[in-house]
Design an enzyme around this catalytic site. Structure first.
Site, PDB file in Angstrom:
ATOM      1  N   GLU A   6       0.882  -1.180   0.000  1.00 21.40           N
ATOM      2  CA  GLU A   6       0.000   0.000   0.000  1.00 21.40           C
ATOM      3  C   GLU A   6       0.910   1.218   0.000  1.00 21.40           C
ATOM      4  OE1 GLU A   6      -2.964  -0.368  -0.491  1.00 21.40           O
ATOM      5  OE2 GLU A   6      -3.594  -2.272   0.384  1.00 21.40           O
TER       6      GLU A   6
ATOM      7  N   CYS B 266      -2.469   8.868   2.588  1.00 18.81           N
ATOM      8  CA  CYS B 266      -2.152   8.514   1.201  1.00 18.81           C
ATOM      9  C   CYS B 266      -3.337   8.770   0.267  1.00 18.81           C
ATOM     10  CB  CYS B 266      -1.684   7.063   1.103  1.00 18.81           C
ATOM     11  SG  CYS B 266      -2.772   5.925   1.947  1.00 18.81           S
TER      12      CYS B 266
HETATM   13  P1  NAD Z   1      10.214   7.072   4.276  1.00 15.28           P
HETATM   14  O1  NAD Z   1      10.055   6.737   2.863  1.00 15.28           O
HETATM   15  O2  NAD Z   1      11.602   7.113   4.848  1.00 15.28           O
HETATM   16  O3  NAD Z   1       9.422   6.032   5.208  1.00 15.28           O
HETATM   17  C1  NAD Z   1       8.097   5.650   4.960  1.00 15.28           C
HETATM   18  C2  NAD Z   1       7.788   4.481   5.904  1.00 15.28           C
HETATM   19  O4  NAD Z   1       8.585   3.354   5.527  1.00 15.28           O
HETATM   20  C3  NAD Z   1       8.153   4.743   7.365  1.00 15.28           C
HETATM   21  O5  NAD Z   1       7.165   4.137   8.185  1.00 15.28           O
HETATM   22  C4  NAD Z   1       9.505   4.045   7.557  1.00 15.28           C
HETATM   23  O6  NAD Z   1       9.714   3.576   8.878  1.00 15.28           O
HETATM   24  C5  NAD Z   1       9.404   2.892   6.613  1.00 15.28           C
HETATM   25  N1  NAD Z   1      10.679   2.485   6.052  1.00 15.28           N
HETATM   26  C6  NAD Z   1      11.620   3.285   5.514  1.00 15.28           C
HETATM   27  N2  NAD Z   1      12.650   2.543   5.036  1.00 15.28           N
HETATM   28  C7  NAD Z   1      12.345   1.250   5.296  1.00 15.28           C
HETATM   29  C8  NAD Z   1      12.995   0.012   5.030  1.00 15.28           C
HETATM   30  N3  NAD Z   1      14.174  -0.051   4.369  1.00 15.28           N
HETATM   31  N4  NAD Z   1      12.385  -1.130   5.441  1.00 15.28           N
HETATM   32  C9  NAD Z   1      11.193  -1.094   6.074  1.00 15.28           C
HETATM   33  N5  NAD Z   1      10.530   0.049   6.332  1.00 15.28           N
HETATM   34  C10 NAD Z   1      11.091   1.201   5.942  1.00 15.28           C
HETATM   35  O7  NAD Z   1       9.532   8.468   4.474  1.00 15.28           O
HETATM   36  P2  NAD Z   1       8.917   9.231   5.713  1.00 15.28           P
HETATM   37  O8  NAD Z   1       9.578  10.566   5.788  1.00 15.28           O
HETATM   38  O9  NAD Z   1       8.854   8.438   6.969  1.00 15.28           O
HETATM   39  O10 NAD Z   1       7.438   9.365   5.183  1.00 15.28           O
HETATM   40  C11 NAD Z   1       7.181  10.235   4.111  1.00 15.28           C
HETATM   41  C12 NAD Z   1       6.695   9.528   2.898  1.00 15.28           C
HETATM   42  O11 NAD Z   1       6.214   8.228   3.196  1.00 15.28           O
HETATM   43  C13 NAD Z   1       5.526  10.304   2.356  1.00 15.28           C
HETATM   44  O12 NAD Z   1       5.940  11.111   1.318  1.00 15.28           O
HETATM   45  C14 NAD Z   1       4.541   9.264   1.920  1.00 15.28           C
HETATM   46  O13 NAD Z   1       4.665   9.047   0.532  1.00 15.28           O
HETATM   47  C15 NAD Z   1       4.978   8.002   2.567  1.00 15.28           C
HETATM   48  N6  NAD Z   1       4.024   7.484   3.547  1.00 15.28           N
HETATM   49  C16 NAD Z   1       2.952   6.850   3.064  1.00 15.28           C
HETATM   50  C17 NAD Z   1       2.017   6.342   3.930  1.00 15.28           C
HETATM   51  C18 NAD Z   1       0.802   5.636   3.413  1.00 15.28           C
HETATM   52  O14 NAD Z   1      -0.172   5.520   4.143  1.00 15.28           O
HETATM   53  N7  NAD Z   1       0.829   5.106   2.187  1.00 15.28           N
HETATM   54  C19 NAD Z   1       2.190   6.503   5.293  1.00 15.28           C
HETATM   55  C20 NAD Z   1       3.333   7.164   5.773  1.00 15.28           C
HETATM   56  C21 NAD Z   1       4.254   7.635   4.868  1.00 15.28           C
END
Ligand code: NAD
Length: 476
Positions: free
Chosen positions: A248, A282
């Site tokens: 997702e 999202c």
């Molecule tokens: P990010 O891309 O660093 O992280 C997004 C999520 O993924 C976080 O929960 C993080 O802990 C997890 N994550 C990151 N790297 C990972 C890895 N290698 N393995 C497993 N999990 C990992 O970005 P962020 O600054 O935390 O969030 C911002 C972006 O994330 C937003 O621009 C948005 O697109 C996305 N986001 C989407 C949702 C959603 O509901 N689809 C929710 C939260 C964040």
């Protein structure tokens, strides 16, 4: 008494501390409210061993008993709503009323999937005499799941509900920035009598945990909610080890406003929905494509409503929008607004972080953005509304489909003909017309294109957590 819970790992039915931790901040004042433990390799090995034991027990537990435990845990969470909502507002910042609504929504996921777990029907295929072909849906095995920080309780609920209803065990790495929602879920399942090892909760260095868990033999499904970039990275690792994924990912939801609606009503509904969770959703409505005759009236009404949205501490009863969840979102908003402004967009409301402590950024309205503005292409994941005029429904649909995302899409229209064109033309997993609600527990939720793969919720939701076995039984 409401207080922020102590934060532990939950492995094999026991709460575990860790030698290392990282601070959890209140985004409204940047103060430390707790320390989340960082799992070590030996904690992860313990979780793998526990989840193997948990799977043996849970996959052989009757669906009725599984549903009973899930419903009991959900009832406990409903009883504890004030305590859970308090934790969510403290660690995430959202208004307390939205935190309460999130707890109810999370419970609804458990309750829906508990019922669906009773109905994972197989089928018998007509065959020649002496042979039976039987199709069974069996639990897929241990699930490695990763949930994000934007809904601390309802995001973990989706994954835990699917896994447990299907008879799987799960290791969930919940968000380190908002850990308490998942802690409350684990506590409710512990108190409801879930056998040890069925649900395991860890926190830590996200990349280290995913890179360790995904390749393990016993991991049979990777379920992730988060950004498209991370989702693609995890999918690549999973593909190397032939593991299925449920992804997702990000969205950039278009809202098409047709010229047959009341622009004021559509604008007010849209502005309030944009403010929900400070736009960190999202499915948040983001790109507004308004048919030209309504463009001025819609934009004016949107801006007027946006300027009334009270931004503040989520515990204040009058607050309608809390802080952003972390400093990264504030910096992203500033960058996107500056870029759009430099390319000629009009900033009609908000646009600058609020002074003082906390990650506060107002509801921001940008209009007449060029297509090359970064905000038009990158998911803002924050309180930015982008409003552009379009000359026809066809143009709006083409622009709506113009990004690699395809999660939620919305439209306002009363014309059955328009609805038909929208249903056929819009590329999205979820299309909502005259409502900005994208999904509820009983409807399937997920994306197309870069927004991901698979569905959560609805009758479709459990499919990923089961595997199909065809049995050919020759009785002659
Ligand atoms: P990010 O891309 O660093 O992280 C997004 C999520 O993924 C976080 O929960 C993080 O802990 C997890 N994550 C990151 N790297 C990972 C890895 N290698 N393995 C497993 N999990 C990992 O970005 P962020 O600054 O935390 O969030 C911002 C972006 O994330 C937003 O621009 C948005 O697109 C996305 N986001 C989407 C949702 C959603 O509901 N689809 C929710 C939260 C964040």
């Amino acid at each position: 008494m409401t207080r922020y819970p102590d934060l532990y790992l939950y492995i094999g039915g026991e709460w575990r501390q860790s030698a290392h931790g990282q601070p959890v901040l209140n985004p409204a004042d940047e103060c430390t409210i707790g320390t989340v433990p960082i799992a070590t390799r030996s904690d992860l090995d313990a979780a793998l061993a526990a989840s193997a034991d948990g799977f043996k027990i849970w996959s052989k537990t009757s669906p009725a008993r599984r549903a009973e435990i899930m419903l009991k845990a959900s009832a406990l969470m409903r009883e504890r709503i004030e305590e859970i909502a308090y934790s969510i507002t403290l660690e995430h910042g959202k208004p307390i009323a939205q935190a309460r609504a999130e707890v109810v929504r999370g419970c609804e996921f458990f309750e829906w999937d508990a019922g669906e777990g009773l109905r994972t029907y197989g089928r018998v295929i007509p065959s020649e005499p002496g042979v039976r072909y039987i199709v069974l849906h069996q639990p897929i095995g241990m699930v490695a799941a990763f949930s994000p920080w934007n809904f601390p309780m309802s995001q973990p609920s989706r994954k835990i509900a699917g896994a447990l209803a299907a008879g799987c065990s799960i290791i969930l790495k919940a968000a380190e920035e908002t850990p308490a929602g998942a802690i409350h879920i684990a506590r409710a399942f512990h108190d409801a009598g879930l056998p040890p090892g069925v649900l395991n909760l860890v926190f830590g260095i996200p990349s280290e945990i995913s890179e360790y868990l995904i390749p393990q033999d016993q991991t049979r499904l990777i379920a992730f909610t988060g950004s498209t970039a991370v989702g693609k990275h995890l999918t690549e690792i999973a593909a190397r080890h032939m593991k299925p994924v449920l992804m997702e990912l990000g969205g950039h939801a278009p809202v098409i406003v047709c010229d047959d609606v009341d622009p004021m009503a559509a604008a007010i509904t849209s502005a309030m929905r944009k403010a929900r969770n400070a736009g960190q959703v999202c499915t948040s409505p983001t790109r507004f494509y308004v048919q030209e005759p309504l463009f001025r009236a819609f934009t004016k009404a949107f801006v007027e409503k946006a300027l009334t949205v009270k931004v503040g501490n989520g515990f204040e009863p009058s607050t309608q929008m809390g802080p952003l969840a972390n400093h990264r979102r504030v910096e992203a908003m500033e960058m996107l607004v500056a870029d759009a402004r430099s390319k000629g967009a009009r900033v009609l409301a908000g646009g600058e972080r609020l002074s003082g402590r906390g990650y506060f950024f107002p509801l921001t309205v940008l209009a007449e953005l060029p297509e090359d503005a970064r905000a038009m292409r990158e998911e803002p994941f924050g309180p930015l509304a982008l409003i552009n005029p379009v000359s026809s429904l066809e143009e709006a649909i083409e622009k709506a489909n113009g990004l690699p995302f395809g999660l939620a899409a919305y439209a306002f229209t009363h014309s059955a003909r328009n609805v038909d064109r929208l249903i056929d033309g819009v590329e999205a997993g979820n299309l909502s017309i005259n409502t900005l609600e994208a999904s509820v527990a009983e409807t399937p939720f997920g994306g197309v294109k870069d927004s991901g793969h698979g569905r959560e919720g609805g009758v479709e939701g459990l499919a990923h957590y089961t595997t199909v076995k065809n049995v050919s039984h020759c009785v002659a």
